[in-house]
Design an enzyme around this catalytic site. Structure first.
Site, PDB file in Angstrom:
ATOM      1  CB  CYS A 148      -0.930   0.007   1.208  1.00 40.09           C
ATOM      2  SG  CYS A 148      -2.308  -1.117   0.985  1.00 40.09           S
ATOM      3  CG  HIS A 149       0.497   3.675   2.009  1.00 38.10           C
ATOM      4  ND1 HIS A 149      -0.438   2.913   2.643  1.00 38.10           N
ATOM      5  CD2 HIS A 149      -0.202   4.527   1.222  1.00 38.10           C
ATOM      6  CE1 HIS A 149      -1.654   3.296   2.276  1.00 38.10           C
ATOM      7  NE2 HIS A 149      -1.540   4.265   1.423  1.00 38.10           N
ATOM      8  N   GLY A 150       4.462   1.098   1.020  1.00 41.38           N
ATOM      9  CA  GLY A 150       5.884   0.827   0.949  1.00 41.38           C
ATOM     10  C   GLY A 150       6.616   0.592   2.261  1.00 41.38           C
TER      11      GLY A 150
ATOM     12  CE1 TYR B 296      -3.812   5.763  -0.919  1.00 38.99           C
ATOM     13  CE2 TYR B 296      -2.809   5.566  -3.072  1.00 38.99           C
ATOM     14  CZ  TYR B 296      -3.105   5.021  -1.845  1.00 38.99           C
ATOM     15  OH  TYR B 296      -2.705   3.755  -1.551  1.00 38.99           O
ATOM     16  NE  ARG B 300       0.893   6.479  -3.116  1.00 42.72           N
ATOM     17  CZ  ARG B 300       0.780   5.779  -4.234  1.00 42.72           C
ATOM     18  NH1 ARG B 300       0.478   4.521  -4.171  1.00 42.72           N
ATOM     19  NH2 ARG B 300       0.959   6.338  -5.405  1.00 42.72           N
TER      20      ARG B 300
END
Lengths: 184, 418
Positions: A148-150, B296, B300
């Site tokens: 998802c976000h590493g 989003y 991130r």
């Protein structure tokens, strides 16, 4: 009715305050059931524990079981993975706490504090960033990579890189025998 | 709503009603004779159309949908395959959300370009921001209802944003997340309450739209010149001029809408959402719907959980402060040579952010790591509002403003209208 302005508090002031206070308390009391109904119900709170049979799990394999609605990773680590986790100095870890429900809250995140038996790593499969399920054997540290976000976790399930703030949680569990654990 | 009413009831029945409930007077003054600037392209009708379509199709879909974790996915399949015209209703509803956001983004960018947030329209603008936030929440909850993989993991990731509060006060975020879920993970209780709120919020939106129109009708519409209406020659009655013009634009919009629904109904969808929700496996690439991709990407681009969430929330809340961040006395960017260029950079910036959000975290495109691009774009997003707006407002020399809307629209020789 004539209105008079006096510096002295009057009986009417007292009545205003008393009435207002009762109204506020009453409104709060009426609102609480409307708020609390959203919390987990008794049925949800009646948490189950599960037992996991370890015999089919090969060395180097990680399996995912469902525990209280969430994924739980049961990983049988290779000697190399165990050694890699043990070799990491504590100062390299973004999260210094073990996050292990079998230990006190302030236990440091040493490799030894993340396991009961070195070969078996039992960690929650919920990424501590935003709750995705990380993928095993990926990422720079050979543990898990959350797509998802590493976020990257090492072979002891400890956060090493990425936005996740904490190590993967370890639930309370115990060995019923050499090949069977009870979680929860 | 502002100024004296010009309504004169013509029959005994309307006179009788007018002295009891002046609803026809309200309609007459707000949508019939309301003086509207001569040079307007109104998006109000298109947006009203979108909200209407979503409410009507939504109510009908709720007659067939089952908000239960075990049955939701199958009930959606039932709508798609077995319910009469169910496929049409669902595709109109799901694509309708995209069309709604498309229209609202054009509306918002136009408002930014023409300075429609400046005094005396600050409250109007803030009400618009509230409507937008309600739309985001409603669309998010609607996206969860089909209970596919994307639904489930979108619900997980977004509700987990609250757990970042654990870094402020221990356990606070987890307590809130558990309260939202009604469980220790996203599950049946979560789905049920999301359905309940997804049904409620469009009516809240409709109510705030009412306030939005009320606040609009006090100062009247802004317009592409950004100058005030100075007399009757600058405006036209809403009917028949803008009812006809708006109807034409709604027609064009409906054509685009129909192309999407009938020829590319899954174009904006994610194929992973045709897989039933599985709490044990996260899809490899998890992305939100296109209209949330820029936000989003900003989330991130920050490698720290709490700060990432603050950036996300800040990017939305910033919109509410715009009326006080732009210090230029000139409304429309037509007369602001420097701001005009920076505005278009901002539009491109939002598109770049959207593109970054659609790519995986470690992606490298055009030789650039996307996370770095997203960081630069995030910096510009905030700089545009908090630095560029106030500073450019002070240093820029605007072009001369036209004398009046009528002169600008009809040519300088035009006499005041009949």
């Amino acid at each position: 009715m004539a209105t008079t302005t006096t510096a002295e508090p009057t009986r009417r002031d007292f009545l205003y305050i008393a009435t207002g206070s009762v109204a506020v308390v009453g409104a709060a009391a009426a609102a609480w059931p409307l708020i609390d109904q959203m919390n987990p119900s008794s049925a949800v709170l009646a948490l189950a524990s599960i037992e996991v049979d370890l015999t089919p799990i090969q060395v180097g394999q990680s399996v995912t079981v469902k525990f209280r609605g969430h994924p739980l990773f049961v990983r049988r680590r290779t000697p190399k993975e165990i050694a890699a986790a043990a070799a990491v100095p504590l100062s390299d870890l973004p999260d210094q706490l073990a996050r292990n429900d079998n230990l006190p809250d302030d236990a440091p995140a040493t490799a030894a504090n993340r396991e009961i038996k070195a070969e078996w790593l039992i960690v929650s499969g919920v990424c501590t960033h935003l709750g995705c399920t990380p993928t095993a054997f990926e990422g720079d540290y050979g543990g898990w990579l959350c797509h998802c976000h590493g976020s990257m976790y090492d072979t002891a399930g400890r956060i090493r890189k990425g936005p996740a703030p904490q190590n993967l949680a370890i639930p309370a569990y115990s060995f019923l025998s050499d090949s069977r654990i009870k979680v929860g | 709503m502002s100024g004296p009413s010009t309504y004169v009831p013509q029959t005994d029945l309307t006179r009788w009603l007018d002295s009891r409930l002046p609803i026809l007077r309200l309609a007459h003054d707000t949508v019939w004779t309301f003086p509207t600037p001569r040079n307007l392209n109104a998006f109000g009708a298109i947006l009203t159309f979108c909200l209407g379509v979503q409410i009507v199709t939504g109510i009908v879909l709720a007659m067939h949908y089952v908000p239960n974790a075990g049955l939701a996915f199958d009930s959606v399949e039932n709508i798609m395959r077995d319910v009469n015209y169910g496929w049409l209703l669902r595709y109109v509803h799901s694509n309708g959300a995209s069309m709604f956001f498309l229209a609202v983004y054009v509306h918002m960018f136009r408002g930014l370009y023409y300075g429609s947030y400046k005094a005396p329209r600050e409250v109007l603008w803030i009400l618009g921001v509230i409507i937008y936030l309600l739309m985001v929440v409603t669309a998010f909850m609607g996206y969860v209802l089909p209970w596919g993989q994307m639904s489930f993991w979108a619900a997980t990731v977004i509700t987990n944003l609250f757990t970042s509060l654990d870094q402020v006060i221990p356990h606070l975020g987890s307590v809130i997340a558990t309260w939202l879920w009604g469980d220790f993970a996203v599950g049946d209780a979560t789905l049920n309450r999301f359905f309940s709120l997804h049904y409620l919020l469009p009516f809240v939106i409709a109510a705030v739209v009412g306030l939005h129109i009320w606040a609009l009708h006090v100062p009247g519409n802004n317009n592409p010149l950004g100058i005030d209406v100075k007399g009757p020659q600058d405006s036209l009655p809403f009917h028949p001029y803008y009812t006809a013009k708006d109807a034409f634009y709604v027609g064009l919009f409906a054509i685009l809408f129909a192309v999407l629904v009938f020829y590319a109904p899954e174009f904006v969808g994610n194929p992973d959402n045709n897989i039933p929700a599985n709490p044990l496996v996260t899809p490899t690439d998890i992305v939100p719907e296109w209209y949330l991709l820029p936000f989003y990407a900003m989330l991130r681009s920050v490698p720290q959980k709490l700060i990432g969430v603050l950036v996300l929330v800040g990017s939305l809340l910033t919109l509410a402060f715009i009326p006080w961040l732009d210090w230029s006395p000139v409304r429309s960017n037509r007369f602001r040579p420097l701001m005009k260029q920076l505005f278009w950079v901002f539009v491109v910036d939002c598109i770049v952010l959207g593109y970054c959000g659609s790519q995986s975290v470690d992606a490298v495109r055009f030789g650039m790591p996307m996370v770095v691009v997203a960081r630069v774009a995030t910096a510009y997003y905030f700089a545009f509002f908090w630095l560029i707006m106030p500073i450019v407002g002070l240093i820029e020399t605007p072009k001369p403003l036209p004398d009046s809307i009528a002169k600008s629209v009809l040519g300088t020789s035009a006499a005041p209208a009949e």
